[in-house]
Design an enzyme around this catalytic site. Structure first.
Site, PDB file in Angstrom:
ATOM      1  N   ASP A   5       1.158  -1.917  -0.362  1.00  0.00           N
ATOM      2  CA  ASP A   5      -0.061   0.045   0.023  1.00  0.00           C
ATOM      3  C   ASP A   5       1.104   1.333  -0.203  1.00  0.00           C
ATOM      4  OD1 ASP A   5      -2.396   1.554   0.061  1.00  0.00           O
ATOM      5  OD2 ASP A   5      -2.569   0.903   1.707  1.00  0.00           O
ATOM      6  N   CYS A  44      -6.251   4.694  -2.938  1.00  0.00           N
ATOM      7  CA  CYS A  44      -5.992   3.838  -2.867  1.00  0.00           C
ATOM      8  C   CYS A  44      -7.609   2.347  -3.661  1.00  0.00           C
ATOM      9  CB  CYS A  44      -5.958   2.807  -1.035  1.00  0.00           C
ATOM     10  SG  CYS A  44      -5.114   3.582  -0.533  1.00  0.00           S
ATOM     11  N   HIS A  98      -9.961  -2.619  -1.529  1.00  0.00           N
ATOM     12  CA  HIS A  98      -9.711  -1.498  -0.067  1.00  0.00           C
ATOM     13  C   HIS A  98     -10.706  -1.721   0.941  1.00  0.00           C
ATOM     14  CE1 HIS A  98     -10.239   2.018   1.606  1.00  0.00           C
ATOM     15  NE2 HIS A  98      -9.620   2.550   1.794  1.00  0.00           N
TER      16      HIS A  98
END
Length: 486
Positions: A5, A44, A98
């Site tokens: 991430d 994200c 996510h």
């Protein structure tokens, strides 16, 4: 498939001399490494849903965190779902989709996964006050080196995810079962806050990070719409009282060095965990793909975090090892690659029925908007003429706190920045976007950028005001509009 991430290519294998990433570097030595791989949006949820469905953010109509494509746009097939439908046992550990509305509050289970995804129990504390300051008071800090025994459950989310992934590999993989598996492991770090075991900070001397970039103010020819004011960094307890002026800062030289040091320490921490994970794999019989979901600015243009269309926010590590094309030493590919290419490439490497290209028809439920890298792995061509297409939304022409111009909700989006990366240039055009029907007006322009990577890899000098680059600018604009569509 391993996803990190907010990981930009701060790895030794990518030539970063400050990095301390022995396990990823060692893995890369026997792998295919793509040097110019790009995310479709530096956020994200949009990035992950894009790479996992093989569709662009404009196809998914997802630019924030608050819609689920199956209900909102179409019941599009995902990468793990495709493997599941073709006989694979699929399992997710950590942050792959996510969490939240963008994956139906279920990480897209049961459509994508054979069993409920594993989410670390310590995830719930990621934004809690768990960072002790000098007085022992627990804070929500940006920079948060810790002793594990002081943390909830005496561990951290990524440590839990690797332990579960190794348990799964041992139980499902070592028995040479008839059913093959697709395992996705999602590391939370180096996403903020920078919370990691304290010993990893000691690998880096802060003096290494003072001259990381010479940027301390916004470049003069950067359009205001291109700027992200890094509101999430400002909101942390150890930064919110330092009176960083909005929207352009700057952050002090010492604090800038601290952020970079902590980012590199976070990367070193998950590199160590990656080493434990990879040690449990049978690499002679396993395809492994390693990537980041998008990059992260470390003071370039005097900006921080992601939320932009710049190279540092979009470029990611992309490393592939496959028994079909074994290597004794690393092979580098310099052609342009997108995260959209992950889906069709893994399908081809597994020799499943080929993922059909969408060819502009966004209503087909099972297709991809990316390209397979399989021909490049076979040495058929080098991908010289490919481009990467990325985008970022804004609520207005100027940086704002309300609405948040770093993370605007769909209803507030008024402008979309489309960015085209070729082998030589990055060209970005910020235009009017109509959120109610997802249409755009190419003639209503709020900003334009052109950077020549042969001379300016840091994208410091916007060439748009210079008349000698008019022909290049017009040609790239036509190419961008053609790539996006009307």
């Amino acid at each position: 498939m391993v996803i990190f991430d907010d990981l930009r290519p701060v790895l030794g294998a990518y030539g970063d001399t400050l990095a301390r990433t022995p396990y990823l570097d060692g893995f890369a030595k026997g792998s295919h490494l793509f040097t110019h791989a790009y995310s479709q949006q530096a956020l994200c949820a949009p990035s992950r849903n894009s790479l996992l469905t093989g569709r662009r953010p404009d196809t998914l109509h997802l630019y924030d965190f608050y819609s689920y494509w199956r209900n909102f746009v179409g019941n599009f097939t995902t990468l793990p779902q495709y493997f599941k439908d073709h006989g694979y046992y699929t399992y997710s550990c950590g942050k792959v989709f996510h969490p939240g509305l963008s994956s139906n509050n279920s990480d897209d289970y049961p459509m994508s996964w054979s069993k409920p995804p594993f989410r670390p129990r310590t995830e719930q504390f990621m934004n809690s006050p768990v960072c002790p300051d000098r007085n022992g008071i627990l804070r929500k800090n940006l920079i948060c080196p810790v002793q594990l025994q002081t943390q909830p459950y005496k561990t951290l989310p990524d440590i839990e995810s690797v332990a579960e992934a190794l348990r799964f590999i041992e139980s499902h993989g070592s028995q040479q079962k008839q059913q093959p598996y697709f395992l996705a492991v999602g590391f939370h770090k180096p996403h903020i806050n920078f919370r990691f075991p304290r010993q990893f900070l000691h690998k880096f001397d802060i003096s290494q990070f003072f001259n990381y970039t010479e940027d301390d103010v916004k470049p003069p020819d950067m359009p205001p719409v291109a700027w992200n004011p890094y509101t999430d960094v400002r909101a942390r307890d150890d930064f919110k009282h330092t009176n960083i002026s909005f929207p352009y800062g700057p952050i002090s030289r010492h604090q800038s060095a601290q952020i970079r040091q902590a980012y590199y320490a976070s990367v070193s921490y998950v590199d160590d965990l990656f080493g434990k994970l990879i040690a449990g794999l049978d690499l002679e019989h396993t395809v492994v793909m390693v990537l980041g979901d998008h990059g992260w600015s470390l003071g370039e243009h005097a900006e921080w975090a992601k939320y932009s269309n710049f190279e540092v926010a979009l470029r990611v590590p992309f490393i592939l090892r496959t028994p079909e094309f074994p290597l004794n030493e690393m092979r580098r590919y310099h052609g342009i690659t997108e995260l959209l290419d992950v889906f069709p490439t893994l399908v081809d490497l597994a020799h499943l029925p080929r993922l059909p290209p969408c060819n502009g028809n966004r209503n087909v439920l099972t297709c991809g908007e990316g390209k397979s890298l399989y021909p490049q792995l076979k040495g058929l061509h080098l991908g010289e003429n490919y481009v990467a297409l990325s985008q970022y939304p804004r609520p207005g022409m100027l940086p704002t706190k309300h609405p948040n111009s770093d993370k605007p909700k769909l209803r507030n989006i008024k402008i979309m920045g489309y960015s085209l990366r070729t082998d030589l240039y990055r060209y970005t055009l910020w235009i009017r976007f109509h959120a109610h029907n997802f249409s755009r007006d190419w003639n209503d322009i709020y900003g334009e950028e052109l950077y020549d990577h042969r001379l300016d890899s840091g994208e410091e000098l916007n060439l748009v005001p210079m008349p000698e680059f008019d022909d290049v600018r017009q040609r790239l604009r036509r190419r961008l509009i053609e790539a996006v569509g009307s």
